[in-house]
Design an enzyme around this catalytic site. Structure first.
Site, PDB file in Angstrom:
ATOM      1  N   HIS A 106       3.935   4.705 -16.164  1.00 38.27           N
ATOM      2  CA  HIS A 106       4.365   5.958 -16.778  1.00 38.27           C
ATOM      3  C   HIS A 106       5.880   6.033 -16.919  1.00 38.27           C
ATOM      4  CE1 HIS A 106       0.538   8.593 -16.459  1.00 38.27           C
ATOM      5  NE2 HIS A 106       0.228   7.315 -16.601  1.00 38.27           N
ATOM      6  N   HIS A 267      -6.525  -0.037 -15.596  1.00 31.77           N
ATOM      7  CA  HIS A 267      -7.692   0.642 -15.056  1.00 31.77           C
ATOM      8  C   HIS A 267      -8.589  -0.290 -14.251  1.00 31.77           C
ATOM      9  CE1 HIS A 267      -7.282   3.956 -18.352  1.00 31.77           C
ATOM     10  NE2 HIS A 267      -6.303   3.964 -17.466  1.00 31.77           N
TER      11      HIS A 267
END
Length: 726
Positions: A106, A267
């Site tokens: 992020h 993920h």
């Protein structure tokens, strides 16, 4: 309303009347000038990140400090931290790997290739708005977990580098082999104000994917890093998310394969958190009360942490080994059938309906659950192009590992510029096309070589305007955000820059300079182009009666066409360059705002920008040879005529048409048109801040100062990409 009696009464009690009442009496309080004039030109963007905000002082040398770092000792400490679960924020499955990977992702994922802004290069995740973005919930905890390590190693490691290195170590400690790590990200000490995050006034406002191509925005919703994990505007439809995913990752400079690798790799480890309704979550760090000490999103749901944690509101665990690298993401994606369901917080997600309970609970070893996926995870199965790549990765885990390693490295280093800026023992040797690689220098001109080249350029028949224009065209592509562009490499002579409309006049000088290079047999074209600007400026100063030496640092090299990613370099083509009075489109911003934008990309201050524009005008460096802003009868002479005549009240300015882009300056007495100008010219008389600077250069005693300031700013631009000189 106060009366004289009120004042007398408070005075009698010994209380100052001006210290009464509920008005904000602090510095900066009250209605601001931007409240009154919201469209006021943002000249302040050119004053960011000065030494006044830097507690380390102007003599601090991060590269020097980093060289003292016990790098592998730091990595060892990070590895230990990963499994040292803290009661105030317990680790899922006893590991913070997923949290640190998300923190690094992020931080880097805000990068936008369209304008080079965003990214992890300056540790902006510490500041608003990013520290309080809805997509960054709980990353305040990740940064706080890192504090003891940052405290231990001090200034030898920047926060910006530490965020990314922590993500790398998290991957490595989970069994993944990363591509490498380049340090060199220097911290800043205040938020970046120049990044346009969008016009929306509410978090998570949806944007159409097509709109992203028209603006320098990275995400499909305000406050997200890339796309809404529940699908566009919470649609819950995996296939509908494909366009949004492509647009967002494309804006980060990623192709389809890199996109699939990054989503799947990100993920493979960790989980999302949605134990209960998000209404239980308190204010973000910027809005949290002072006693929270920079932390936010305090939750009243259960314990608020661990099994009760709420971050996105989604409750998804993708793989059965969430702390160890695997290919289970793809195996689960294609092995099971997926049914739409909702998290305990009510967010849309998918569950493997035909799967056994094989996913371990993060805090209770006796519990298992079925595999779950985000809406956007399933896009990798149902979009035809993404599905082809995903199946290839399913059947070839090594190809997936290699793709993710390279894509992760690209993601986390995309805004660092050329590889020459990387430092540390784990910098990969391989040159990558997105790094805009350059060949190694093979020759550095001697002082006599430079003298000979200057004579050859001066005798070439090129005018001052042509010499200055070609040098500016080469150097002014630099972007301070991602350190791309600049004169080194002489890519002005390559595609696509050679064909840009803004360079049409400037490149006419290239054949002459290429001939000089060929005859010299040694010097690079890149050096000769910059040296042409030196000759032009020195000739112009001499014509103004000043003997000026323009500093020149040789050592540039010439890039090859195969070292130049045409598609990525197309993004450097300016939609406006006010220094050359160029504007390609009228549907974005104002001309003067785009001038500020360009100056900020060139890391210029307001005085530097002002001096350069004034000098470029009198040197006749407009992109098309027009007379707009050329407020002088002595074109090619480095005078302060631009400022003198701009501020002369003998002239009255009127727009030539309703667009108010071009103007005529008429003599107030005769009505004769004396000059023409663009908004990029008149702003130096209109804007109060820029006029204050222009008045300095227009003064009768300012000519020599103006020339010196112009030369200093000129040399700065020519050397913006000379990281070897640092």
């Amino acid at each position: 309303m106060s009366t004289s009696d009120d004042i007398h009464n408070t005075t009698a009690t010994g209380k100052c009347p001006f210290h009464q009442g509920g008005h904000d009496q602090s510095a900066g309080g009250g209605t601001t000038t931007r409240d009154w004039w919201p469209n006021q030109l943002r000249v302040d963007l050119l004053n960011q990140h000065s030494n006044r905000s830097n507690p380390l002082g102007e003599d601090f040398d991060y590269r020097k400090e980093f060289s003292k770092l016990d790098y592998y000792g730091l990595k060892k400490d990070l590895k230990a931290l990963l499994t040292e679960s803290q009661p105030w924020w317990p680790a899922d499955w006893g590991s913070y790997a997923g949290l640190f990977i998300r923190m690094a992702w992020h931080g880097a994922g805000t990068y936008r290739s369209i304008d080079g802004r965003g990214g992890a290069g300056r540790g902006q995740q510490r500041f608003a708005p990013l520290n309080s973005w809805p997509d960054n919930v709980s990353l305040d905890k990740a940064r706080r977990l890192l504090w003891p390590i940052k405290q231990k190693y001090g200034q030898k490691i920047s926060w910006a580098d530490l965020f990314i290195l922590a993500g790398n170590v998290a991957l490595e400690n989970s069994g993944f082999r990363t591509f490498g790590f380049g340090a060199g990200r220097e911290d800043v000490w205040e938020p970046d104000l120049d990044v346009n995050w969008g016009d929306e006034k509410a978090w998570l406002t949806h944007r159409h994917p097509e709109a992203l191509a028209k603006a320098p925005l990275g995400a499909t919703e305000m406050g997200l890093i890339y796309v809404n994990p529940e699908g566009p505007d919470h649609s819950g439809e995996p296939l509908s998310a494909a366009a949004a995913i492509r647009a967002t990752f494309g804006n980060m400079g990623m192709n389809d394969e890199e996109t699939v690798a990054l989503i799947a790799g990100g993920h493979t480890l960790g989980k999302t958190h949605g134990a209960g309704p998000t209404s239980n979550v308190g204010p973000d760090p910027e809005a949290a009360p002072i006693e929270e000490q920079g932390l936010g999103w305090a939750s009243t749901y259960g314990s608020g942490v661990g099994a009760d944690a709420i971050t996105s509101g989604l409750e998804v665990v993708w793989t059965q080994t969430p702390t160890q690298w695997s290919n289970y993401f793809f195996e689960n994606l294609f092995k099971y059938e997926w049914v739409q369901t909702r998290s305990p917080a009510g967010a849309i997600q998918f569950e493997a309906v035909d799967a056994p309970e094989i996913i371990p609970d993060p805090f209770d070893p006796s519990k298992k659950r079925k595999p779950t996926m985000l809406v956007t995870d399933l896009t990798l199965r149902f979009d035809p192009e993404f599905e082809k790549i995903s199946r290839r990765f399913l059947n070839d885990p090594q190809a997936f590992n290699e793709a993710f390693a390279r894509a992760w490295f690209k993601l986390t280093h995309r805004d660092m510029g050329p590889k020459s800026r990387y430092i540390g023992p784990e910098v990969p040797k391989e040159d990558l096309i997105w790094q805009d690689p350059l060949p190694q220098p093979i020759y550095n001109p001697t002082e006599q070589d430079i003298i000979d080249l200057k004579f050859a350029i001066a005798d070439s028949g090129l005018s001052v305007s042509e010499l200055v224009s070609v040098a500016w065209a080469s150097a002014s592509t630099f972007r301070g955000g991602d350190k791309r562009g600049g004169a080194n490499g002489a890519r002005l002579a390559l595609m696509p820059q050679r064909d840009w409309d803004v360079n049409a006049a400037a490149v006419r000088a290239l054949p002459v300079l290429e001939k000089i290079q060929k005859e010299s047999g040694k010097a690079s074209l890149a050096d000769i182009i910059v040296l042409a600007g030196v000759v032009g400026v020195e000739k112009a100063a001499s014509a103004a009666g000043l003997s000026i030496h323009v500093p020149f640092a040789p050592g540039r090299v010439d890039a090859r066409q195969d070292q130049t990613d045409i598609e990525m370099f197309e993004l450097l083509e300016p939609i406006a360059d006010g220094f050359r009075n160029y504007r390609a489109r009228l549907d974005v911003s104002t001309t003067e705002s785009l001038l500020i934008d360009k100056a900020q990309q060139l890391t210029l201050t307001a005085p530097e920008m002002t001096a350069l524009v004034g000098g470029m005008r009198v040197l006749g460096a407009n992109f098309d040879g027009s007379k707009n802003g050329v407020f002088t009868d002595r074109v090619g002479v480095l005078s302060n005529d631009f400022f003198v005549n701009l501020l002369d009240m003998r002239y009255e300015w009127k727009a030539t048409d309703e667009s108010k882009e071009l103007f005529e300056g008429r003599d107030r007495e005769t009505g004769e048109v004396k000059y023409t100008a663009s908004r990029a010219d008149l702003v130096f008389g209109s804007n109060s801040v820029l006029r204050a600077v222009a008045e300095v250069y227009a003064s009768s005693d300012a000519h020599e100062k103006f020339v010196k300031d112009f030369v200093a700013a000129w040399v700065k631009v020519m050397n913006l990409d000379r990281f070897d000189l640092l």
